[in-house]
Design a protein around this motif. Structure first.
Motif, PDB file in Angstrom:
ATOM      1  N   TRP A 135      46.749  30.357  37.107  1.00 34.09           N
ATOM      2  CA  TRP A 135      47.169  30.118  38.488  1.00 34.09           C
ATOM      3  C   TRP A 135      47.789  28.729  38.627  1.00 34.09           C
ATOM      4  CZ3 TRP A 135      45.568  26.265  41.818  1.00 34.09           C
ATOM      5  CH2 TRP A 135      46.034  26.356  43.134  1.00 34.09           C
ATOM      6  N   ALA A 189      52.374  35.142  39.999  1.00 35.88           N
ATOM      7  CA  ALA A 189      50.935  34.912  40.133  1.00 35.88           C
ATOM      8  C   ALA A 189      50.356  35.720  41.282  1.00 35.88           C
ATOM      9  CB  ALA A 189      50.646  33.427  40.326  1.00 35.88           C
ATOM     10  N   LEU A 233      47.455  38.116  38.278  1.00 32.87           N
ATOM     11  CA  LEU A 233      46.550  37.033  37.900  1.00 32.87           C
ATOM     12  C   LEU A 233      45.213  37.576  37.411  1.00 32.87           C
ATOM     13  CD1 LEU A 233      46.608  33.952  37.815  1.00 32.87           C
ATOM     14  CD2 LEU A 233      45.554  33.943  40.078  1.00 32.87           C
TER      15      LEU A 233
END
Length: 297
Positions: free
Chosen positions: A163, A107, A112
């Motif tokens: 996330w 992430a 992301l």
């Protein structure tokens, strides 16, 4: 003439049901993604695929449950079967791309941003493809600024969901994240619907191809709903997935070094009256000493 558009034909029933389906899909998807990260020995592609399918089905089901409550008073509404099914495939595939990006690459900010943008655009594409499958006696028009806002909401919602999927471990925190995700997805849908206006061609009713809302959407929704129920069964019967990343069930290989107590050096053993007989060191005694202690000569 301008048609009278109503997105809440059945009151709050369809918005609430749509929101719950979005939350269910989001919750199952997040837990499946977490499951792929908890154990290195688990089949990661399978769990990620199940998570992507759960989120995609949840979003698609949310959209078309909400569309059951959509009507234009001056004309009937029908749907093209092929395009409707294509919108479901788009939802699952594009969500899967985002899920696999963060599932395998982490992430990080760049990952992301890429995964959230791709997934958000895919969710928006699913929505507008589903709208394109709509058949009515008129022309559907969109407000450009409102459409842009709905796409932005979709990207932000997708980024937040991804996330949360790779960051949040606990069951209750994942549940809270899925509730927020449901709000974001529902907000995206109704923002996009606020951009819709319909110019009706006439009041004669007209004829056009497609299936009616009741004959198409209600039976078609059964498949994704059943899939989500089965995915829920998989989730509930996996203790590691339900409990989350707690110290009690975290795999040993994944624990931080600080969490494993260092082995202390063994202290020298001394015989004590409180030691059990098996633990006392055995000392060989001289026959004279033993007989002296017992009083036997």
């Amino acid at each position: 003439m301008e048609g009278t558009v109503d997105g809440f034909r059945y009151g709050v029933v369809t918005p609430v049901a749509a929101y719950l389906m979005a939350c269910l899909g989001g919750a199952l998807g997040l837990r499946c993604i977490v499951r792929s990260l908890l154990n290195d020995q688990s089949w990661k592609p399978g769990w990620l695929a199940l998570g992507a399918a759960s989120i995609g089905c949840g979003i698609w089901t949310m959209h078309f449950i909400a569309m059951i409550g959509f009507q234009v008073e001056e004309t009937r509404i029908r749907y093209d079967v092929g395009l409707t099914l294509l919108s479901l495939a788009v939802a699952v595939i594009v969500v899967g791309i985002g899920v696999f990006i963060v599932g395998y690459r982490g992430a990080g900010t760049a990952n992301l941003a890429l995964a959230g943008t791709v997934t958000g655009l895919g969710v928006a594409a699913m929505h507008y493809l589903g709208m394109y499958a709509m058949r009515l006696n008129g022309a559907v028009n969109y407000d450009v600024l409102t459409v842009a806002l709905s796409i932005l909401i979709a990207i932000v919602a997708a980024s937040a969901a991804l996330w949360a999927a790779v960051t949040i471990r606990g069951f209750m925190t994942s549940l809270g994240a899925s509730l927020i995700m449901g709000v974001a997805v529902s907000g995206m849908h109704y923002t996009a619907m606020a951009a819709v206006s319909v110019h009706v061609h006439g009041t004669s009713g007209g004829t056009w191809d497609g299936e009616s809302t009741s004959s198409l959407l209600l039976p078609m929704l059964l498949g994704p709903v059943i899939f989500l129920v089965l995915a829920g069964v998989v989730v509930m019967f996996d203790p590691l997935l339900v409990m989350g990343d707690s110290d009690g069930n975290r795999p040993t290989s994944r624990r931080r070094p600080a969490e494993t107590p260092a082995e202390e050096p063994a202290a020298p053993r001394h015989s004590s009256a409180f030691d059990p007989p098996a633990a006392r060191p055995r000392v060989r005694q001289h026959p004279y000493e033993a007989s002296h202690r017992t009083g036997e000569w």
